[in-house]
Design a protein around this motif. Structure first.
Motif, mmCIF file in Angstrom:
data_model
loop_
_atom_site.group_PDB
_atom_site.id
_atom_site.type_symbol
_atom_site.label_atom_id
_atom_site.label_comp_id
_atom_site.label_asym_id
_atom_site.label_seq_id
_atom_site.Cartn_x
_atom_site.Cartn_y
_atom_site.Cartn_z
ATOM 1 N N ALA A 79 66.543 -26.751 -117.329
ATOM 2 C CA ALA A 79 66.849 -25.324 -117.259
ATOM 3 C C ALA A 79 65.579 -24.602 -116.832
ATOM 4 O O ALA A 79 64.476 -24.975 -117.232
ATOM 5 C CB ALA A 79 67.334 -24.817 -118.608
ATOM 6 N N GLY A 80 65.724 -23.588 -115.985
ATOM 7 C CA GLY A 80 64.571 -22.860 -115.471
ATOM 8 C C GLY A 80 64.111 -23.335 -114.103
ATOM 9 O O GLY A 80 63.233 -22.724 -113.495
ATOM 10 N N THR A 81 64.698 -24.413 -113.612
ATOM 11 C CA THR A 81 64.346 -24.922 -112.286
ATOM 12 C C THR A 81 64.906 -23.990 -111.208
ATOM 13 O O THR A 81 66.059 -23.572 -111.286
ATOM 14 C CB THR A 81 64.931 -26.341 -112.084
ATOM 15 O OG1 THR A 81 64.398 -27.208 -113.081
ATOM 16 C CG2 THR A 81 64.617 -26.883 -110.703
ATOM 17 N N PRO A 82 64.111 -23.660 -110.191
ATOM 18 C CA PRO A 82 64.625 -22.821 -109.103
ATOM 19 C C PRO A 82 65.722 -23.536 -108.314
ATOM 20 O O PRO A 82 65.639 -24.733 -108.048
ATOM 21 C CB PRO A 82 63.401 -22.585 -108.213
ATOM 22 C CG PRO A 82 62.227 -22.887 -109.076
ATOM 23 C CD PRO A 82 62.682 -23.930 -110.050
ATOM 24 N N LEU A 83 66.747 -22.782 -107.943
ATOM 25 C CA LEU A 83 67.857 -23.272 -107.136
ATOM 26 C C LEU A 83 68.105 -22.289 -105.999
ATOM 27 O O LEU A 83 67.645 -21.145 -106.045
ATOM 28 C CB LEU A 83 69.152 -23.371 -107.957
ATOM 29 C CG LEU A 83 69.181 -24.303 -109.146
ATOM 30 C CD1 LEU A 83 70.478 -24.113 -109.929
ATOM 31 C CD2 LEU A 83 69.031 -25.751 -108.695
ATOM 32 N N ILE A 84 68.858 -22.738 -105.021
ATOM 33 C CA ILE A 84 69.344 -21.855 -103.968
ATOM 34 C C ILE A 84 70.824 -21.627 -104.238
ATOM 35 O O ILE A 84 71.573 -22.577 -104.447
ATOM 36 C CB ILE A 84 69.165 -22.485 -102.575
ATOM 37 C CG1 ILE A 84 67.690 -22.747 -102.300
ATOM 38 C CG2 ILE A 84 69.779 -21.592 -101.499
ATOM 39 C CD1 ILE A 84 67.447 -23.621 -101.082
ATOM 40 N N LYS A 85 71.244 -20.359 -104.233
ATOM 41 C CA LYS A 85 72.659 -20.030 -104.425
ATOM 42 C C LYS A 85 73.199 -19.466 -103.118
ATOM 43 O O LYS A 85 72.618 -18.558 -102.528
ATOM 44 C CB LYS A 85 72.834 -18.990 -105.523
ATOM 45 C CG LYS A 85 74.282 -18.566 -105.722
ATOM 46 C CD LYS A 85 74.403 -17.468 -106.764
ATOM 47 C CE LYS A 85 75.825 -16.970 -106.867
ATOM 48 N NZ LYS A 85 75.939 -15.840 -107.798
ATOM 49 N N LEU A 86 74.321 -20.028 -102.680
ATOM 50 C CA LEU A 86 75.049 -19.498 -101.532
ATOM 51 C C LEU A 86 76.345 -18.891 -102.037
ATOM 52 O O LEU A 86 77.026 -19.490 -102.875
ATOM 53 C CB LEU A 86 75.399 -20.600 -100.531
ATOM 54 C CG LEU A 86 74.265 -21.406 -99.933
ATOM 55 C CD1 LEU A 86 74.822 -22.474 -98.995
ATOM 56 C CD2 LEU A 86 73.294 -20.512 -99.190
ATOM 57 N N PHE A 87 76.675 -17.720 -101.537
ATOM 58 C CA PHE A 87 77.973 -17.109 -101.827
ATOM 59 C C PHE A 87 78.676 -16.901 -100.496
ATOM 60 O O PHE A 87 78.096 -16.358 -99.565
ATOM 61 C CB PHE A 87 77.840 -15.763 -102.551
ATOM 62 C CG PHE A 87 79.171 -15.100 -102.758
ATOM 63 C CD1 PHE A 87 79.983 -15.485 -103.809
ATOM 64 C CD2 PHE A 87 79.627 -14.146 -101.879
ATOM 65 C CE1 PHE A 87 81.242 -14.905 -103.986
ATOM 66 C CE2 PHE A 87 80.877 -13.558 -102.037
ATOM 67 C CZ PHE A 87 81.682 -13.942 -103.096
ATOM 68 N N ARG A 88 79.931 -17.349 -100.414
ATOM 69 C CA ARG A 88 80.694 -17.221 -99.178
ATOM 70 C C ARG A 88 82.045 -16.580 -99.474
ATOM 71 O O ARG A 88 82.703 -16.930 -100.440
ATOM 72 C CB ARG A 88 80.937 -18.583 -98.545
ATOM 73 C CG ARG A 88 81.823 -18.493 -97.304
ATOM 74 C CD ARG A 88 82.173 -19.844 -96.743
ATOM 75 N NE ARG A 88 80.951 -20.493 -96.287
ATOM 76 C CZ ARG A 88 80.894 -21.765 -95.917
ATOM 77 N NH1 ARG A 88 81.955 -22.522 -95.951
ATOM 78 N NH2 ARG A 88 79.756 -22.271 -95.508
ATOM 79 N N ALA A 89 82.444 -15.651 -98.601
ATOM 80 C CA ALA A 89 83.792 -15.083 -98.618
ATOM 81 C C ALA A 89 84.396 -15.394 -97.253
ATOM 82 O O ALA A 89 83.875 -14.954 -96.229
ATOM 83 C CB ALA A 89 83.755 -13.582 -98.867
ATOM 84 N N ALA A 90 85.480 -16.181 -97.247
ATOM 85 C CA ALA A 90 86.052 -16.676 -95.998
ATOM 86 C C ALA A 90 87.417 -16.067 -95.720
ATOM 87 O O ALA A 90 88.229 -15.882 -96.624
ATOM 88 C CB ALA A 90 86.177 -18.194 -96.037
ATOM 89 N N VAL A 91 87.631 -15.794 -94.440
ATOM 90 C CA VAL A 91 88.908 -15.265 -93.962
ATOM 91 C C VAL A 91 89.545 -16.315 -93.074
ATOM 92 O O VAL A 91 88.892 -16.873 -92.176
ATOM 93 C CB VAL A 91 88.698 -13.942 -93.180
ATOM 94 C CG1 VAL A 91 90.008 -13.452 -92.585
ATOM 95 C CG2 VAL A 91 88.083 -12.889 -94.082
#
Length: 116
Positions: A79-91
């Protein structure tokens, strides 16, 4: 206000988890999706083949986040490790269909963009 499926995926490389992905998919566009996703690693080909949905476009954002206790356990990192977050909204061809959140271990995966 739509009823959605929540699909969760854990992708690994050499038995190490590198990506935790959660898709939210409109139920009315893909009824009984669970019958079609066993053993697959990507949702979009199923949507196109089984439900005749054509991908049109998506909006995606990237943000740095910190792993909480649950993400740490899923991705086998502290816990506390940096991550990359992607958020996608697709049509898709029948309108907004799916959104997703991906949590990526940057020590095991790289993201690159091509801009033209």
């Amino acid at each position: 206000g739509e009823i959605v499926y929540r699909l969760r995926w854990l992708h690994t490389v050499n038995d190490s988890p590198y990506l935790y992905l959660v898709n939210y998919l409109r139920k009315d566009l893909a009824p009984d999706i669970s019958a079609h996703i066993s053993g697959i690693s990507s949702l979009y080909p199923v949507l196109m083949k089984e439900y005749n949905l054509k991908f049109e476009h998506a909006k995606e954002s990237v943000e740095p986040v910190i792993a909480d206790f649950i993400l740490g356990k899923l991705l086998e990192i502290p816990a506390g490790t940096p991550l990359i977050k992607l958020f996608r909204a697709a049509v898709f061809s029948k309108g907004p269909a799916e959104c997703s959140e991906s949590y990526i271990r940057s020590d095991l995966m790289e993201i690159s963009f091509r801009i033209e």
